[in-house]
Motif scaffolding. Structure first.
Motif, mmCIF file in Angstrom:
data_model
loop_
_atom_site.group_PDB
_atom_site.id
_atom_site.type_symbol
_atom_site.label_atom_id
_atom_site.label_comp_id
_atom_site.label_asym_id
_atom_site.label_seq_id
_atom_site.Cartn_x
_atom_site.Cartn_y
_atom_site.Cartn_z
ATOM 1 N N LEU A 82 0.863 -1.194 0.000
ATOM 2 C CA LEU A 82 0.000 0.000 0.000
ATOM 3 C C LEU A 82 0.895 1.239 0.000
ATOM 4 N N THR A 83 0.606 2.172 -0.911
ATOM 5 C CA THR A 83 1.412 3.397 -1.012
ATOM 6 C C THR A 83 0.502 4.615 -0.968
ATOM 7 N N ILE A 84 0.874 5.575 -0.134
ATOM 8 C CA ILE A 84 0.136 6.838 -0.082
ATOM 9 C C ILE A 84 1.033 7.910 -0.702
ATOM 10 N N SER A 85 0.462 8.648 -1.642
ATOM 11 C CA SER A 85 1.250 9.658 -2.353
ATOM 12 C C SER A 85 0.782 11.061 -1.976
ATOM 13 N N THR A 86 1.730 11.918 -1.632
ATOM 14 C CA THR A 86 1.363 13.291 -1.266
ATOM 15 C C THR A 86 2.155 14.304 -2.086
ATOM 16 N N CYS A 87 1.543 15.487 -2.267
ATOM 17 C CA CYS A 87 2.267 16.558 -2.959
ATOM 18 C C CYS A 87 3.207 17.260 -1.983
ATOM 19 N N GLY A 88 3.101 16.910 -0.679
ATOM 20 C CA GLY A 88 4.070 17.461 0.268
ATOM 21 C C GLY A 88 3.469 18.285 1.389
ATOM 22 N N ILE A 89 2.408 17.772 2.021
ATOM 23 C CA ILE A 89 1.857 18.456 3.200
ATOM 24 C C ILE A 89 2.712 18.009 4.391
ATOM 25 N N VAL A 90 3.718 18.809 4.678
ATOM 26 C CA VAL A 90 4.804 18.409 5.572
ATOM 27 C C VAL A 90 4.355 17.918 6.959
ATOM 28 N N PRO A 91 3.482 18.648 7.680
ATOM 29 C CA PRO A 91 3.120 18.160 9.026
ATOM 30 C C PRO A 91 2.505 16.765 8.998
#
Ligand code: SF4
Length: 339
Positions: free
Chosen positions: A184-193
């Motif tokens: 399972l992979t979760i991809s984010t654009c970069g919400i750092v907290p």
């Protein structure tokens, strides 16, 4: 209430609150998720009293598949939700297994300048049963086992963090959907907290970062999120995730012609990633009529790849999974809604 909108712990608490036993939750979950039974009357090991309670208070509802586009290597599905909103997901047939890319929100507010999904503003977050329901509906419809799940479709998963946490627990629970955390992979654009919070969950679930640029100036020009959390802050969070989990992070890099695909960018990216436990996925851009951006040509993609390789960066070029599909994420939904 929809039975698919409970995690195991939530169902246990709900049943205990209504004077049933904790183990009743496991019994029901086994019928629903492992034996595919969607009628409480067919659950032979639970009491009449519990059947009657469940019948009165719980129901079974999953997103409905209303459209399917097929190609040799991938299928794309449009699903309709209870309130009439539509989401999409893509099933890819790899030689190592079936991988499903799912949506996390209806629309997206992150506003990445190359993204069809981002053109459709966020209407709302997806509920747990709408997240897991994409896996359950597609595997049932196609009668196949889904081996890998990536949350990389419409929406920013970390902008729907609470439901994503619940979703993870349902996906990796061996009595529920039972897909291993490493699949399972979760991809984010970069919400750092949220990257820090995700790391602290210690679930063993993979993290992918949509980077798409090796420096702040360029990244801020194509991804609004970089104006809030710049590359330095982003990599501090990535380093924390790696330290905490010892898991390799996937760096997604969409190849946009004459924007982020020259030798200078490749060298800068190699420098940025040097010595880090990461792997770069170069993604040929899916052009759509709504954007002027173009896909990098094969020569430039190969050159970019070679520079990263020469600098000992793990890198692959994503296989294009069927150009006849409404390939860009969000495109099938946009076409359907005639945006
Ligand atoms: S790339 Fe991801 S985060 Fe950016 S607008 Fe598209 S869906 Fe949202």
């Amino acid at each position: 209430m929809n039975i698919f909108n409970f995690t195991k712990t939530e169902l246990e608490e709900y049943l205990i609150k209504n004077n049933f036993k904790k183990y009743n939750a496991t019994q029901i979950i086994e019928w629903v998720y492992q034996k595919n039974i969607n009628d409480f009357n067919n659950m032979s090991n639970i009491s009449k009293k519990l059947i009657s309670f469940c019948d009165d208070n719980l129901f079974f509802k999953l997103p409905k598949i209303i459209k399917k586009e097929e190609s040799k290597l991938a299928n794309k599905y449009l699903l309709e939700l209870d309130d009439g909103n539509k989401i999409e997901c893509v099933l890819m047939f790899h030689d190592y297994g079936n991988s499903l890319c799912i949506s996390s929100q209806i629309g997206c507010n992150m506003g990445c300048s190359f993204c069809e999904s981002g053109r459709l503003k966020r209407v709302r977050n997806l509920e747990l049963y709408e997240l897991s329901g994409q896996i359950l509906s597609i595997s049932k419809y196609e009668n196949i086992k889904i081996d890998y799940v990536v949350v990389m479709g419409i929406g920013e998963p970390f902008d729907n963090f609470e439901n994503i946490k619940r979703f993870i627990s349902v996906v990796i629970d061996n009595k529920m959907i039972n897909i291993g955390q490493r699949h399972l992979t979760i991809s984010t654009c970069g919400i750092v907290p949220k990257i820090y919070e995700f790391a602290d969950l210690c679930t063993g679930v993979n993290l992918a970062i949509s980077l798409h640029s090796p420096n702040d100036e360029l990244r801020s020009s194509i991804m609004k999120i970089n104006k809030v959390y710049n590359i330095k802050e982003l990599f501090k969070a990535i380093d924390y995730y790696i330290l905490k989990t010892n898991r390799r992070v996937t760096i997604e890099y969409i190849m946009l012609l004459d924007i982020n695909d020259d030798e200078k960018c490749a060298k800068e990216l190699a420098k940025l990633l040097k010595g880090k436990l990461v792997y770069v996925n170069l993604i040929p851009y899916n052009e759509t009529s709504n954007f002027t951006m173009k896909r990098s040509n094969d020569f430039k993609i190969k050159k970019f790849y070679d520079i990263l390789k020469m600098n000992n960066i793990n890198v692959t070029i994503r296989k294009e999974m069927g150009s006849n599909l409404s390939a860009a994420c969000g495109q099938l939904r946009a076409n359907e809604n005639k945006f």
